[in-house]
Design a protein around this motif. Sequence first.
Motif, short mmCIF file in Angstrom:
data_model
loop_
_atom_site.label_atom_id
_atom_site.label_comp_id
_atom_site.label_asym_id
_atom_site.label_seq_id
_atom_site.Cartn_x
_atom_site.Cartn_y
_atom_site.Cartn_z
N VAL A 54 -48.59 32.23 -35.63
CA VAL A 54 -48.66 32.68 -37.02
C VAL A 54 -47.37 33.42 -37.35
O VAL A 54 -47.12 34.51 -36.82
N PRO A 55 -46.50 32.85 -38.19
CA PRO A 55 -45.26 33.55 -38.56
C PRO A 55 -45.56 34.77 -39.42
O PRO A 55 -46.41 34.72 -40.31
N LEU A 56 -44.87 35.87 -39.16
CA LEU A 56 -45.08 37.12 -39.88
C LEU A 56 -43.92 37.42 -40.82
O LEU A 56 -42.81 36.93 -40.63
N ASP A 57 -44.19 38.25 -41.81
CA ASP A 57 -43.13 38.68 -42.73
C ASP A 57 -42.42 39.90 -42.17
O ASP A 57 -42.07 40.83 -42.92
N VAL A 58 -42.22 39.92 -40.87
CA VAL A 58 -41.58 41.04 -40.18
C VAL A 58 -40.56 40.46 -39.21
O VAL A 58 -40.83 39.44 -38.56
#
Length: 446
Positions: A54-58
């Motif tokens: 799951v790609p994160l916005d971090v």
Amino acid sequence: MPSMFGRTTKKLVKEIGDQELRPVKCLVSATKIRRFSLIQRKKARSRFWQLPDVPLDVSLMHILEPGSSVPDAAVEVSADFSDTEVMKQQAAGSVNAGAEAGFSEETAVCRGSSLEYQIVSTPHETWTELQKRKLPDPEPYFLKQCREAGVNLYVVTETVELRNSPVLQDHSSMNISGKFSIPLNIFVKGEGQGGGLKVREKKLTVPKGSVVAYKRKQLVFKEKDWGIHHIAEDDDQETFPAGRVQKALGLGADFKLLQEEVSQKVKAAELSKDMQNIVFSNLLAMLGDREALQDLMDKLEQEPFGHLDGPGGTILTELQKDSCYSGVVSKCLILYLLETLMVLSDIQHVLLAQSMEKRILLPQRDLVRSILEPNFNCSENTPFTLQPELLAPLQGEALAITYGLLDECGLKMELNSPRSTWDPEAKEPLCALYGALSVLSQLAEA
């Protein structure tokens, strides 16, 4: 069949030939993933599959102390990839003895893509400089959340980025003639006589700069220090070590262990008929909405449960009415089921919804078992033939739906043939499919 985007990225990665590269499966992720982005993977409740990235916005820069600019002399290698696939298939007769025969079908599919891409990697010197930066004190709240949830974190070290804005195309046509009273595939339904031509054309424009594949390395945090597993990916490691790590099952595992795992989950829960019906009907309403399924997983893992609207909220409300022990075991079963669904593709979610409506989950489970059990530890491509007695309850549209589920796992199924070839890469999604069908068939009894 996979999405145009997912099919194209998988082919590109195979052509590049680097086994550490991971194809990006959806366009939304392609616009989020960048070098130094953080990737989250939750620990699965099963030994037989892993949850998707799951790609994160971090990014890594967000969780480190600010420092002087890092000399990032990124290494870029450019290349082009063009792929055109033309398939033509003819079928005649009937795939089930009970249906009216006398039809012929000719299917033609043409798919194409032309990608200009560059592979952008991060030199070792950059990582050396980055590791001079410390973690802030106190640690960022984001890391505290990840530690408490027990998730593993990875950092993107290399990307395959588009230098153009390609248009992916999928053109298919189907010519049907004769008399028929069965669905010839999951897209054609009904009864009729005569002939017909169905043409479908899809196009998808992918933005320039999209990341279509990536490499990632696991982050490890120990007290105030952090590091990266550079040598190889090791999903047995923990981002936040808390003791002895449980190793995944190797070749010593067999199908009976998976069967016992699923059986124990179902028996431990013992949901009431009303609860079975509520979970079954509301999950049916949610299939096709991956984000809603993920939200339900996230809220179930909170203490106390988080708030949700819609079908997911109905399930949470009913769980809160249960007694303490009953609620815990029910929650565990639902989380286990949701995990199996997250491993499966969006197309499989649609096909599962149709299977639930048609009440064909039990024969589908038995068919999947017949494939998994003899091939569980087979590491080579091996031909197999589906047993006629297991195909008998699955006719017409039910057969097409079932073959679609198997095809999405990586088995090449033809509607007019019971023969296929075992692919070792299909084992993990087939295990998840077996788990999903087992739990859903139990819930369907209500």
